[in-house]
Design an enzyme around this catalytic site. Structure first.
Site, PDB file in Angstrom:
ATOM      1  N   SER A  64       0.828  -1.192   0.000  1.00 55.37           N
ATOM      2  CA  SER A  64       0.000   0.000   0.000  1.00 55.37           C
ATOM      3  C   SER A  64       0.874   1.258   0.000  1.00 55.37           C
ATOM      4  O   SER A  64       1.671   1.459  -0.914  1.00 55.37           O
ATOM      5  CB  SER A  64      -0.956  -0.056   1.199  1.00 55.37           C
ATOM      6  OG  SER A  64      -1.981   0.895   1.082  1.00 55.37           O
ATOM      7  N   ASP A 100      -9.359  -4.480  -5.808  1.00 58.24           N
ATOM      8  CA  ASP A 100      -8.968  -3.564  -4.741  1.00 58.24           C
ATOM      9  C   ASP A 100      -9.784  -2.276  -4.846  1.00 58.24           C
ATOM     10  O   ASP A 100      -9.795  -1.629  -5.890  1.00 58.24           O
ATOM     11  CB  ASP A 100      -7.471  -3.259  -4.869  1.00 58.24           C
ATOM     12  CG  ASP A 100      -6.868  -2.625  -3.632  1.00 58.24           C
ATOM     13  OD1 ASP A 100      -7.615  -1.978  -2.875  1.00 58.24           O
ATOM     14  OD2 ASP A 100      -5.649  -2.762  -3.439  1.00 58.24           O
ATOM     15  N   HIS A 131      -7.315  -5.523  -1.398  1.00 55.99           N
ATOM     16  CA  HIS A 131      -6.112  -4.798  -0.961  1.00 55.99           C
ATOM     17  C   HIS A 131      -5.252  -5.730  -0.095  1.00 55.99           C
ATOM     18  O   HIS A 131      -5.179  -5.590   1.125  1.00 55.99           O
ATOM     19  CB  HIS A 131      -6.544  -3.559  -0.183  1.00 55.99           C
ATOM     20  CG  HIS A 131      -5.468  -2.546   0.010  1.00 55.99           C
ATOM     21  ND1 HIS A 131      -4.765  -2.004  -1.039  1.00 55.99           N
ATOM     22  CD2 HIS A 131      -4.970  -1.971   1.135  1.00 55.99           C
ATOM     23  CE1 HIS A 131      -3.889  -1.125  -0.574  1.00 55.99           C
ATOM     24  NE2 HIS A 131      -3.990  -1.095   0.748  1.00 55.99           N
TER      25      HIS A 131
END
Length: 623
Positions: free
Chosen positions: A196, A307, A337
């Site tokens: 991320s 995601d 994610h």
């Protein structure tokens, strides 16, 4: 995935005896050992050198008149203190303070000398015994680093670059006494990895072209701050998200960065959702700080095409702009994610080990002779190919007056109201009339077809108001067992679930056990699946940098890209296109305000669609 779950809270998950994946190291070894194309764990993790320094950056993010010092925590084989030169695996993160790192929400622990005794995640446990140093960097403005976090701004990137420079003898660092410290123990060859925001930092640092950064492994990583907060002019995060995110990861007194965050609020321009200089600074594809064309490091990227936090275009748009000389590898999945450590652990660890060995150690193994891309099409369904996207040919489908889809020209109109609605409600029961959507389906497919790449849609529309959000869903109608990327809970989310037991993936100490809950695919049988989607503020159909209100009653031809995907529609299934308004699934509000003013409610406009000028173009794999 939510960061609300901590280790030990999963009472429902029975823990069996740990499965030790990695063999224990030999009692003593003074050199790196390679067997079968992989480095072997021969160095003592318990006896490794632990230290910390503060690296001098080139930025003053908090405006106090001093260049920010970046806190760097290091663990390396003890033999590197007596002549052995080792490469570096580096993780720069804003999350070491809040909310914590990884799905088990780990944080650093320190001894009396201020050295870390527990590093979050497994990189230290797994790779230090194999002859690597692990370097953990507190992003500027977070944990023990100085400055203000800038929500993907220049300082976030340049702080990490300074650490790579120090590892290669080009920047200064200091110990707690203020004495200079040199990284004499490293080869300088550095790889960055992270999930991320962390992965975005690796992409940003690589985009500066810094020497010594040999490879990056971005996992579900941002490449555009704008696309983290907007979808073609539509807010996908709540208003004020950039400043909120900066404050969330910074536990220093609020007044330190209050002025910085106020400027972020003003410059990010939530009122229009337009792209501007603020967002351009945070563009790691073509921005002023980081550019894809300047990347020299090799790339091993992982992206989940379901995601909602980091949408697939972060990967696809950046991937396409990388120089052709950049060595690369990718996994593209049907997860959300998700870090692949949680879903395909055994394959992931072996692949990652080979990748770092090849790129940082110079080990001759088969990683570059393997197919470049792994593609997941469903539970246990993986294929490999030479590139992403695969070789395709564009097929154009047009909605028909009778609710079907075909390649033939069409006539007639349809209309719907632009209100914020979720994807399941909009895609479900397509034969039933719904005032908030139009649905069109192909006949049952005679044979399977595969989408690979980025679809696009072209709508000929009239509005009864100056603005509307235009939404499109591409849907697979047909019963199947699929990755359930929607379900969340204390023991599941983003397409994975815990299955009981633990894996120990490296050496352990009393403070840092290197063991993690075992996980696998979370699946569900469903009658349809939203494959991909597109969303656009019609006022931005000419430019993301400028809003242009539409003239009510006037026809407009509006064309834009959907999000990328790699997906197989099975024989007997039907492919559907759903035209709708504001996609409520993109209204991510983590501020806790619960206010409708903070998200996109939809405009209430009536959208009339001219079927003769409407089509969707699909990149389909050629056999």
């Amino acid at each position: 995935m939510s960061h609300s779950r901590r280790r030990g809270l999963l009472a429902a998950v029975a823990l069996a005896a740990p499965l030790v994946i990695v063999a224990a190291p030999a009692a003593s070894a003074a050199k790196i050992e390679v067997s079968g194309g992989l480095t072997r764990p021969v160095f003592s993790y318990k006896d490794a050198i632990r230290e910390h320094v503060r690296v001098q950056s080139t930025v003053d993010s908090d405006g106090d008149g001093k260049k920010d010092l970046v806190r760097v925590d290091i663990i390396r084989p003890k033999e590197s203190g007596s002549g052995l030169k080792v490469p570096v695996i580096m993780q720069e993160s804003p999350y070491y303070d809040e909310p914590g790192v990884g799905f088990e929400i780990e944080k650093k622990k320190y001894d009396a000398q201020g050295n870390v005794t527990k590093f979050p995640m497994y990189y230290d446990n797994y790779f230090v015994p194999r002859g690597y140093a692990y370097v953990s960097v507190d992003m500027i403005g977070t944990r023990l680093s100085e400055g203000c976090p800038m929500s993907y701004g220049a300082a976030d990137v340049l702080g990490g670059k300074a650490v790579v420079d120090w590892l290669n003898g080009r920047a200064a660092a200091y110990d707690d006494k203020g004495d200079p410290v040199k990284a004499t123990w490293t080869t300088g060859r550095t790889g960055m990895i992270g999930h991320s925001y962390e992965g975005a930092l690796g992409i940003g640092v690589a985009g500066t072209g810094v020497e010594g950064l040999e490879t990056i492994v971005p996992l579900a990583a941002y490449t555009s701050g704008y696309e983290n907060s907007r979808v073609n002019g539509v807010l996908s995060w709540f208003k004020g998200a950039a400043a909120w995110q900066s404050k969330r990861v910074d536990k220093d007194p609020d007044e330190k960065c209050a002025a910085v965050r106020q400027k972020m609020l003003e410059d990010s321009d939530d009122a229009t959702g337009n792209y501007n200089a603020y967002w351009h600074e945070r563009n790691y594809r073509t921005g002023p700080v980081a550019k894809a064309r300047d990347v020299r490091a090799s790339v091993f990227a992982v992206m989940g095409f379901q995601d909602r936090n980091v949408v697939g275009s972060h990967f696809s748009e950046w991937w396409a702009k990388l120089p052709p000389t950049v060595e690369r590898k990718a996994w593209v999945t049907q997860y959300g994610h998700l870090d692949p450590f949680w879903a395909r652990r055994d394959v992931w660890l072996t692949t990652l080990n080979k990748w770092f060995d090849h790129e940082l150690m110079g080990v001759r193994n088969d990683i570059m002779r393997q197919p470049r891309v792994d593609v997941q099409h469903g539970p246990g369904r993986w294929v490999t190919q030479a590139e992403w996207p695969a070789r395709t040919r564009t097929t154009t489908l047009r909605p028909q007056r009778d609710g079907s889809l075909s390649g033939k020209p069409s006539t007639g109109t349809g209309s719907y109201l632009d209100l914020a609605k979720g994807e399941i409600a909009m895609a479900g029961d397509p034969a039933t009339a719904n005032s908030h959507r139009l649905a069109y389906l192909t006949p049952p497919l005679k044979k399977a077809i595969r989408l690979s790449g980025t679809p696009s849609v072209s709508l000929r529309v009239k509005l009864d108001k100056p603005a509307a959000n235009l939404g499109v869903l591409l849907v697979d109608y047909g019963g199947d067992s699929r990755i359930d990327y929607r379900e969340t809970g204390p023991d599941r989310g983003q397409g994975m679930k815990f299955v009981g037991g633990e894996d120990c993936v490296g050496e352990s100490t009393a403070d840092d056990d290197g063991c993690y809950l075992r996980a696998g695919d979370n699946t569900a049988t469903s009658g349809f699946n939203v494959v991909t989607r597109g969303l656009l503020d019609a006022q931005n159909h000419r430019s993301l940098s400028r809003s242009t209100p539409l003239t009510p009653g006037r026809p407009y031809q509006i064309t834009w890209k959907l999000l990328p995907q790699d997906y197989e529609f099975k024989a007997g299934h039907r492919l559907g296109v759903v035209l709708t308004g504001t996609n409520d699934d993109f209204n991510l509000d983590e501020s806790g305000s619960g206010s409708e003013d903070d998200v996109e409610p939809g405009t209430g406009a009536r959208v009339t669609v001219d079927l003769a000028g409407t089509s969707v173009s699909l990149p389909l794999v050629t056999k």
